[in-house]
Design a protein around this motif. Structure first.
Motif: not given
Length: 131
Positions: A19-20, A76, A106, A108
């Motif tokens: 996610n990051l 987040m 983040k 995508r």
């Protein structure tokens, strides 16, 4: 060989949950296999970090940098990327605004970012996944 290894890792990490993404660039020393592993291991000590994939990449500064894919439990919606960057700096034992973690965002699309992070994997490059 170079493209086969890179493509293999891009395919593998794109199927994982991330996610990051972040970039680490210490200016006081050059990253190598040992200290890159140590930095990733420091992150894994925290309950908010589930897993880390990293790959080192040379740059034109005479140093190098480390691309990260992170699976985290950071909320987040409530934390801004700047605050997460500061948190990651602190987790790495740095001052919150040290600049060691230069970029956080983040994720995508797993596929595109996985290809970008693994583009230089092959031969003697340094990369690893910690779970």
């Amino acid at each position: 060989m170079y493209n086969q290894v890179s493509n293999y890792w891009a395919d593998y990490v794109s199927k994982e949950e991330w996610n990051l993404t972040a970039t680490i660039r210490p200016f006081k020393y050059k990253l190598n296999e040992t200290n890159a592993f140590d930095l990733a291991s420091r992150l894994m000590r925290y309950k908010d970090i589930i897993k880390v994939f990293y790959a080192l990449e040379n740059d034109n500064t005479g140093h190098n940098h480390m691309h990260l894919l992170l699976d985290t439990q950071f909320l987040m919606d409530y934390l801004k990327m700047k605050e997460i960057r500061w948190e990651l700096n602190s987790m790495l034992g740095q001052k919150y605004n040290s600049g060691m973690v230069q970029y956080v965002d983040k994720i995508r699309t797993n596929i595109g970012l996985s290809k970008y992070v693994t583009k230089h994997i092959g031969g003697n490059n340094v990369y690893n996944i910690l779970v």
